[in-house]
Design an enzyme around this catalytic site. Structure first.
Site, PDB file in Angstrom:
ATOM      1  N   THR A  26       0.837  -1.282   0.179  1.00 29.04           N
ATOM      2  CA  THR A  26       0.043   0.050  -0.114  1.00 29.04           C
ATOM      3  C   THR A  26       0.877   1.345   0.008  1.00 29.04           C
ATOM      4  O   THR A  26       0.431   2.198  -0.426  1.00 29.04           O
ATOM      5  CB  THR A  26      -1.101  -0.081   1.257  1.00 29.04           C
ATOM      6  OG1 THR A  26      -1.861  -1.098   0.987  1.00 29.04           O
ATOM      7  CG2 THR A  26      -1.614   1.497   1.280  1.00 29.04           C
ATOM      8  N   SER A  79       1.263  -7.473  -0.855  1.00 27.86           N
ATOM      9  CA  SER A  79       1.915  -8.511   0.018  1.00 27.86           C
ATOM     10  C   SER A  79       0.902  -9.753   0.065  1.00 27.86           C
ATOM     11  O   SER A  79       1.452 -10.645   0.382  1.00 27.86           O
ATOM     12  CB  SER A  79       2.555  -7.856   1.040  1.00 27.86           C
ATOM     13  OG  SER A  79       1.510  -8.066   2.077  1.00 27.86           O
ATOM     14  N   THR A  96       1.222  -4.336   4.333  1.00 30.71           N
ATOM     15  CA  THR A  96       1.089  -4.564   5.799  1.00 30.71           C
ATOM     16  C   THR A  96       0.677  -6.043   5.917  1.00 30.71           C
ATOM     17  O   THR A  96       0.769  -6.654   7.006  1.00 30.71           O
ATOM     18  CB  THR A  96       0.104  -3.758   6.374  1.00 30.71           C
ATOM     19  OG1 THR A  96      -0.973  -3.901   5.817  1.00 30.71           O
ATOM     20  CG2 THR A  96       0.594  -2.159   6.470  1.00 30.71           C
ATOM     21  N   ASP A  97       0.164  -6.565   4.961  1.00 25.77           N
ATOM     22  CA  ASP A  97      -0.938  -7.900   5.101  1.00 25.77           C
ATOM     23  C   ASP A  97       0.221  -9.113   5.493  1.00 25.77           C
ATOM     24  O   ASP A  97      -0.523 -10.077   6.091  1.00 25.77           O
ATOM     25  CB  ASP A  97      -1.634  -8.231   3.956  1.00 25.77           C
ATOM     26  CG  ASP A  97      -2.679  -7.085   3.884  1.00 25.77           C
ATOM     27  OD1 ASP A  97      -3.156  -6.286   4.867  1.00 25.77           O
ATOM     28  OD2 ASP A  97      -3.403  -7.161   2.907  1.00 25.77           O
TER      29      ASP A  97
HETATM   30  C1  SIN Z   1      -0.215  -5.260   0.811  1.00 22.74           C
HETATM   31  O1  SIN Z   1      -0.118  -5.779   2.056  1.00 22.74           O
HETATM   32  O2  SIN Z   1       0.308  -5.103   0.075  1.00 22.74           O
HETATM   33  C2  SIN Z   1      -1.686  -4.274   0.624  1.00 22.74           C
HETATM   34  C3  SIN Z   1      -1.961  -3.831   2.100  1.00 22.74           C
HETATM   35  C4  SIN Z   1      -1.185  -3.012   2.808  1.00 22.74           C
HETATM   36  O3  SIN Z   1      -0.034  -2.803   2.544  1.00 22.74           O
HETATM   37  O4  SIN Z   1      -1.753  -2.426   3.616  1.00 22.74           O
END
Ligand code: SIN
Length: 310
Positions: A14, A60, A93-94
């Protein structure tokens, strides 16, 4: 002599995402902005000595073991350079906690490896990525910093403990019972505990990762009210190499699921219990029928895969 240069390895997320509107914090596409464009958009980074690499460009949720291997190899490369103080990895984050744990298991860094991320896309009215990146740089440059950590919303988390706990808040991560390693405040670190200790077996594991022809297949199944053995039986029929069961409470498993897991183990499938509880860890006792892992199911899966590589 270690210099003040930081290697920034980008993987997407993100943090590098774009939405059609600055008011849209959820309907964006992750992994759109390249690392150099991303860093150039942060005025606070002027004067930093950086070397950059776009190791991947993914949301991710689509993280793969091949990207993990490439990332580990590139980390090892940069960490070995005398003039590199530390590595900063930009990540979604995922699955950040899985990547952090994987790197902890395969690198034994005496320098810091700092993962960072964002909950809002780069196009947001008030994106959180730039501050998180600057905070990650502060950690990478800090005297004495070492080991694999994650930095988000001003908090430093150890790779073994970090977990995403919220779907939307900017402060989306927790270190659970262990507590945070510390905080970043106005580019200064306030440490609460020691830096994470390196995994003693990491170097040997890294060699296996580099030479692995095929990644072991390890799946996660969950215990829940009414859980039966059908999923386990189907996975065994497909030739799964290992199973992690996200048990209830202290790693407990229904009678039917336990029977299927024990049958799988008897056929040579490695089976490990973890807990679906967000905090605490499975406490082993004499009557256990299956071995327990001390980490969360997604991390127990990484641990088991690396163990099966041996
Ligand atoms: C991801 O994990 O690539 C998308 C969601 C995020 O980064 O918050």
């Amino acid at each position: 002599m270690t210099g003040k240069k930081i290697a920034v390895l980008a993987t997407g997320g993100t943090l590098a995402g774009k939405a059609a509107s600055a008011h849209d914090n959820v309907g964006y596409t992750a992994a759109q902005v390249g690392v150099d464009e991303l860093l150039a958009s942060i005025p606070a980074l002027q004067g930093f000595s950086l070397v950059t690499e776009q190791v991947a460009q993914v949301d991710s949720k689509d993280m793969t073991f091949d990207i993990w291997r490439k990332l580990a190899v590139r980390c090892a490369h940069w960490l070995a350079q005398d003039d590199i103080r530390g590595v900063v990895i930009t990540h979604g984050t995922d699955t950040l906690e899985e990547t952090a744990f994987f790197l902890h298991c395969v690198l034994a860094p005496v320098k810091p490896v700092v993962l960072t991320c964002a909950m809002r896309p780069a196009t947001a009215l008030v994106p959180d990525g730039p501050q998180n990146i600057v905070d990650a740089m502060s950690v990478a440059l800090a005297e004495g910093a070492r080991g694999v950590v994650a930095v988000c919303a001003g908090t430093i988390h150890g790779a073994v403990d970090v977990a995403k706990q919220h779907t939307y808040r900017l402060d989306a991560f927790t270190s659970g019972d262990a507590g945070a390693v510390g905080y970043v405040e106005e580019r200064q670190l306030r440490l609460l505990r020691d830096w994470p200790a390196a995994d003693a077996g990491a170097t040997a594991v890294m060699q296996k990762v580099i030479s692995a022809g095929r990644w072991p297949r390890v799946e996660i199944v969950m215990n829940h009210a009414g859980a039966g053995g059908a999923m386990v039986e189907a996975l065994v029929a497909q030739g799964v190499d290992g199973l992690v069961v996200a048990g209830t409470g202290n790693g407990t498993v229904s009678a039917d699921l336990m029977a299927a897991l024990q049958a799988a183990a008897a056929k040579g499938v490695r089976v490990v219990r973890a807990t679906r509880c967000a905090e605490g860890q499975v406490i082993a006792h004499a009557g256990d029928r299956l071995p327990a892992s001390a980490v969360a199911p997604v991390k127990a899966r990484v641990e088991l895969m690396l163990s099966l590589l041996a």
